[in-house]
Design an enzyme around this catalytic site. Structure first.
Site, PDB file in Angstrom:
ATOM      1  N   HIS A 188      -1.131  -1.629  -4.042  1.00  0.00           N
ATOM      2  CA  HIS A 188      -2.640  -1.546  -3.464  1.00  0.00           C
ATOM      3  C   HIS A 188      -2.399  -0.031  -3.615  1.00  0.00           C
ATOM      4  O   HIS A 188      -1.278   0.955  -2.703  1.00  0.00           O
ATOM      5  CB  HIS A 188      -2.058  -1.893  -1.758  1.00  0.00           C
ATOM      6  CG  HIS A 188      -3.575  -1.543  -1.197  1.00  0.00           C
ATOM      7  ND1 HIS A 188      -4.654  -3.012  -1.248  1.00  0.00           N
ATOM      8  CD2 HIS A 188      -4.224  -1.078  -0.333  1.00  0.00           C
ATOM      9  CE1 HIS A 188      -5.834  -2.503  -0.132  1.00  0.00           C
ATOM     10  NE2 HIS A 188      -5.413  -1.582  -0.279  1.00  0.00           N
TER      11      HIS A 188
ATOM     12  N   ASP B  78      -6.020  -6.446   4.939  1.00  0.00           N
ATOM     13  CA  ASP B  78      -5.808  -4.761   5.203  1.00  0.00           C
ATOM     14  C   ASP B  78      -6.104  -4.016   5.725  1.00  0.00           C
ATOM     15  O   ASP B  78      -7.111  -3.968   6.630  1.00  0.00           O
ATOM     16  CB  ASP B  78      -6.551  -3.964   4.135  1.00  0.00           C
ATOM     17  CG  ASP B  78      -5.886  -2.865   3.609  1.00  0.00           C
ATOM     18  OD1 ASP B  78      -5.392  -2.622   4.281  1.00  0.00           O
ATOM     19  OD2 ASP B  78      -6.489  -1.808   2.827  1.00  0.00           O
TER      20      ASP B  78
ATOM     21  N   MET C 274      -9.691   7.197  -1.286  1.00  0.00           N
ATOM     22  CA  MET C 274     -10.506   8.028  -0.037  1.00  0.00           C
ATOM     23  C   MET C 274     -11.229   9.542  -0.534  1.00  0.00           C
ATOM     24  O   MET C 274     -10.386   9.858  -0.974  1.00  0.00           O
ATOM     25  CB  MET C 274      -8.854   8.398   0.902  1.00  0.00           C
ATOM     26  CG  MET C 274      -9.327   6.828   1.821  1.00  0.00           C
ATOM     27  SD  MET C 274      -8.468   6.931   3.559  1.00  0.00           S
ATOM     28  CE  MET C 274      -7.445   5.398   3.099  1.00  0.00           C
TER      29      MET C 274
ATOM     30  N   SER D 281       1.165  -1.236   0.445  1.00  0.00           N
ATOM     31  CA  SER D 281      -0.142   0.028   0.115  1.00  0.00           C
ATOM     32  C   SER D 281       0.514   1.342  -0.152  1.00  0.00           C
ATOM     33  O   SER D 281       1.493   1.927   0.716  1.00  0.00           O
ATOM     34  CB  SER D 281      -0.974   0.394   1.174  1.00  0.00           C
ATOM     35  OG  SER D 281      -1.360   1.533   1.691  1.00  0.00           O
TER      36      SER D 281
ATOM     37  N   MET E  75     -11.362  -5.926   6.059  1.00  0.00           N
ATOM     38  CA  MET E  75     -10.692  -4.744   6.938  1.00  0.00           C
ATOM     39  C   MET E  75     -10.125  -5.333   7.953  1.00  0.00           C
ATOM     40  O   MET E  75     -10.770  -5.472   8.833  1.00  0.00           O
ATOM     41  CB  MET E  75     -11.512  -3.683   7.125  1.00  0.00           C
ATOM     42  CG  MET E  75     -11.600  -2.804   5.003  1.00  0.00           C
ATOM     43  SD  MET E  75      -9.987  -2.214   4.850  1.00  0.00           S
ATOM     44  CE  MET E  75      -9.672  -1.509   5.858  1.00  0.00           C
TER      45      MET E  75
ATOM     46  N   MET F  10     -12.431   3.786  -1.557  1.00  0.00           N
ATOM     47  CA  MET F  10     -13.038   4.088   0.150  1.00  0.00           C
ATOM     48  C   MET F  10     -14.120   5.173  -0.370  1.00  0.00           C
ATOM     49  O   MET F  10     -13.662   6.042   0.298  1.00  0.00           O
ATOM     50  CB  MET F  10     -11.907   4.323   1.373  1.00  0.00           C
ATOM     51  CG  MET F  10     -11.435   3.124   0.977  1.00  0.00           C
ATOM     52  SD  MET F  10     -10.307   3.127   2.716  1.00  0.00           S
ATOM     53  CE  MET F  10      -8.925   2.278   1.231  1.00  0.00           C
TER      54      MET F  10
ATOM     55  N   HIS G  93      -8.428   0.103  -3.795  1.00  0.00           N
ATOM     56  CA  HIS G  93      -9.447  -0.230  -2.996  1.00  0.00           C
ATOM     57  C   HIS G  93     -10.379   1.717  -2.846  1.00  0.00           C
ATOM     58  O   HIS G  93      -9.098   2.205  -2.290  1.00  0.00           O
ATOM     59  CB  HIS G  93      -7.929   0.212  -1.799  1.00  0.00           C
ATOM     60  CG  HIS G  93      -9.182  -0.420  -0.031  1.00  0.00           C
ATOM     61  ND1 HIS G  93      -8.739  -1.030   0.798  1.00  0.00           N
ATOM     62  CD2 HIS G  93     -10.696  -1.011   0.015  1.00  0.00           C
ATOM     63  CE1 HIS G  93      -9.566  -0.198   1.512  1.00  0.00           C
ATOM     64  NE2 HIS G  93     -10.709  -0.584   1.953  1.00  0.00           N
TER      65      HIS G  93
ATOM     66  N   ASP H 225      -5.186   3.327  -2.411  1.00  0.00           N
ATOM     67  CA  ASP H 225      -6.272   3.344  -1.393  1.00  0.00           C
ATOM     68  C   ASP H 225      -6.568   5.356  -1.742  1.00  0.00           C
ATOM     69  O   ASP H 225      -6.401   6.079  -1.500  1.00  0.00           O
ATOM     70  CB  ASP H 225      -5.662   3.444   0.389  1.00  0.00           C
ATOM     71  CG  ASP H 225      -5.299   2.355   0.656  1.00  0.00           C
ATOM     72  OD1 ASP H 225      -6.613   1.514   0.474  1.00  0.00           O
ATOM     73  OD2 ASP H 225      -3.794   2.354   1.326  1.00  0.00           O
TER      74      ASP H 225
HETATM   75  C1  DX5 Z   1      -6.255   1.642   5.388  1.00  0.00           C
HETATM   76  C2  DX5 Z   1      -5.931   1.409   3.822  1.00  0.00           C
HETATM   77  C3  DX5 Z   1      -4.904   0.048   4.594  1.00  0.00           C
HETATM   78  C4  DX5 Z   1      -3.873   0.976   4.842  1.00  0.00           C
HETATM   79  C5  DX5 Z   1      -2.976   0.160   5.474  1.00  0.00           C
HETATM   80  O1  DX5 Z   1      -8.230   2.750   5.545  1.00  0.00           O
HETATM   81  O2  DX5 Z   1      -7.380   0.725   3.172  1.00  0.00           O
HETATM   82  O3  DX5 Z   1      -4.464  -0.288   2.871  1.00  0.00           O
HETATM   83  O4  DX5 Z   1      -2.860   1.987   4.466  1.00  0.00           O
HETATM   84  O5  DX5 Z   1      -1.830   0.644   6.222  1.00  0.00           O
HETATM   85  P1  DX5 Z   1      -0.768  -0.382   7.580  1.00  0.00           P
HETATM   86  O6  DX5 Z   1      -0.057  -1.606   6.450  1.00  0.00           O
HETATM   87  O7  DX5 Z   1      -0.469   0.921   7.984  1.00  0.00           O
HETATM   88  O8  DX5 Z   1      -1.855  -0.586   8.462  1.00  0.00           O
HETATM   89 ZN    ZN Z   2      -6.674  -0.557   1.457  1.00  0.00          ZN
END
Ligand code: DX5
Ligand code: ZN
Length: 224
Positions: free
Chosen positions: A35, A176, A39, A10, A141, A70, A68, A37
Site C-alpha cells: 500500500h 484503512d 499525499m 502500508s 477510511m 490522497m 492510495h 500512500d
Molecule cells: C492514512 C493512510 C493509511 C495509513 C495507515 O492517511 O492512508 O494507509 O498509512 O496507518 P496505520 O495502519 O498506522 O493506521
Molecule cells: Zn492509505
C-alpha cells in the site's frame, strides 16, 4: 462469498531510507499487496510519495501495488501513476477530490489496472453507490487521512456492511486506518476483505509475524 482476505502493508510506517530492505523483508510473509500512500499537502495535511517512488518500487518487487491517492484533482495525475505502476495494480482515489470519477475509473481500467474509490470517515456510501458496478475496490477510511498511527473510528463499520450488502461477492472492500489485532476482527465481520496496516506491521518487532497474525485473525473473523 466475499472475495478472499488480503493484507496490504502500508509503507508509510516503514523506514523511508531503507524501503527496499523493508519490502524484501515482508515478502517473507507472502504479503498480498504493498500500500503506497500518496499525499499532496492539499487534500491532506501531509506530503509523502509520488510516481517516481512507485516506479522505483515496481523495479524491486513483484508484489502487486495498492496505490492510495490522497490528492486533489486526481484526474491531473492519474496517468503518471498508471505509467509508473503495472497491470493488475490497484489505483484508488478519493470521491471527495474530483467531479469526474467515471472518467478516472474507466481510464485506470482501460490500462489493465484495477480501480478503487475511497471514502473519508464522514463521507456517506451514497456518494459512490452509482459507481459500485464499475469499481474493483471501495476503500473505507477508518481514520481521517494524513498520518499513520491514528486511532480506529468504529463509526465507519456500518459503511463497510452497506457496501458488502450492495456487492456480496465481487467488490474488494478495503479498510484503512488504525488496524491492529483487535480492530481487524470487526472490519472483516462487516465484510471488509482487503486490510491495510502500517504501524501494526512496520513498527512491530517482527513484521512477518505481525502479518501472519493479522491474516489469521482476519480469516477467523471471515469464517463466522
Ligand atoms: C492514512 C493512510 C493509511 C495509513 C495507515 O492517511 O492512508 O494507509 O498509512 O496507518 P496505520 O495502519 O498506522 O493506521
Ligand atoms: Zn492509505
Amino acid at each position: 462469498m466475499q472475495p478472499e482476505i488480503k493484507i496490504s502493508a502500508s509503507i508509510l510506517a516503514a523506514n523511508p531510507v531503507r524501503l527496499e530492505e523493508e519490502i524484501k523483508r515482508i515478502e517473507g510473509a507472502a504479503i498480498d499487496l504493498i500500500h503506497i500512500d500518496v499525499m499532496d499537502g492539499h487534500f491532506v495535511p501531509n506530503i509523502t510519495m509520488g510516481p517516481f517512488i512507485v516506479k522505483g518500487i515496481k523495479k524491486i518487487t513483484r508484489v502487486p501495488l495498492d496505490i492510495h491517492l490522497m490528492i486533489s484533482h486526481p484526474e491531473f495525475y492519474v496517468k503518471d501513476f498508471v505509467d509508473a505502476a503495472g497491470e493488475g495494480d490497484f489505483i484508488t482515489f478519493h470521491i471527495e477530490t474530483t467531479r469526474m470519477p467515471e472518467a478516472i475509473i474507466s481510464f485506470i481500467k482501460s490500462k489493465g489496472l484495477k480501480a478503487g474509490v475511497s471514502l473519508n470517515p464522514l463521507t456517506p456510501v451514497k456518494s459512490i453507490e452509482h459507481l459500485i458496478e464499475s469499481l474493483d475496490m471501495a476503500l473505507v477510511m477508518s481514520v481521517n487521512p494524513g498520518f499513520e498511527g491514528q486511532k480506529f473510528i468504529p463509526d465507519v463499520l456500518p459503511k463497510i456492511a452497506a457496501l458488502r450488502n450492495a456487492s456480496p461477492d465481487k467488490l474488494e472492500i478495503e479498510v484503512d486506518g488504525g488496524i491492529n489485532n483487535e480492530t481487524i476482527t470487526q472490519t472483516v465481520r462487516q465484510g471488509a476483505n482487503v486490510i491495510v496496516a502500517a504501524t501494526a506491521i512496520f513498527k512491530a518487532d517482527d513484521p512477518c509475524a505481525a502479518i501472519r497474525t493479522l491474516r489469521q485473525k482476519a480469516k477467523e473473523a471471515a469464517k463466522r
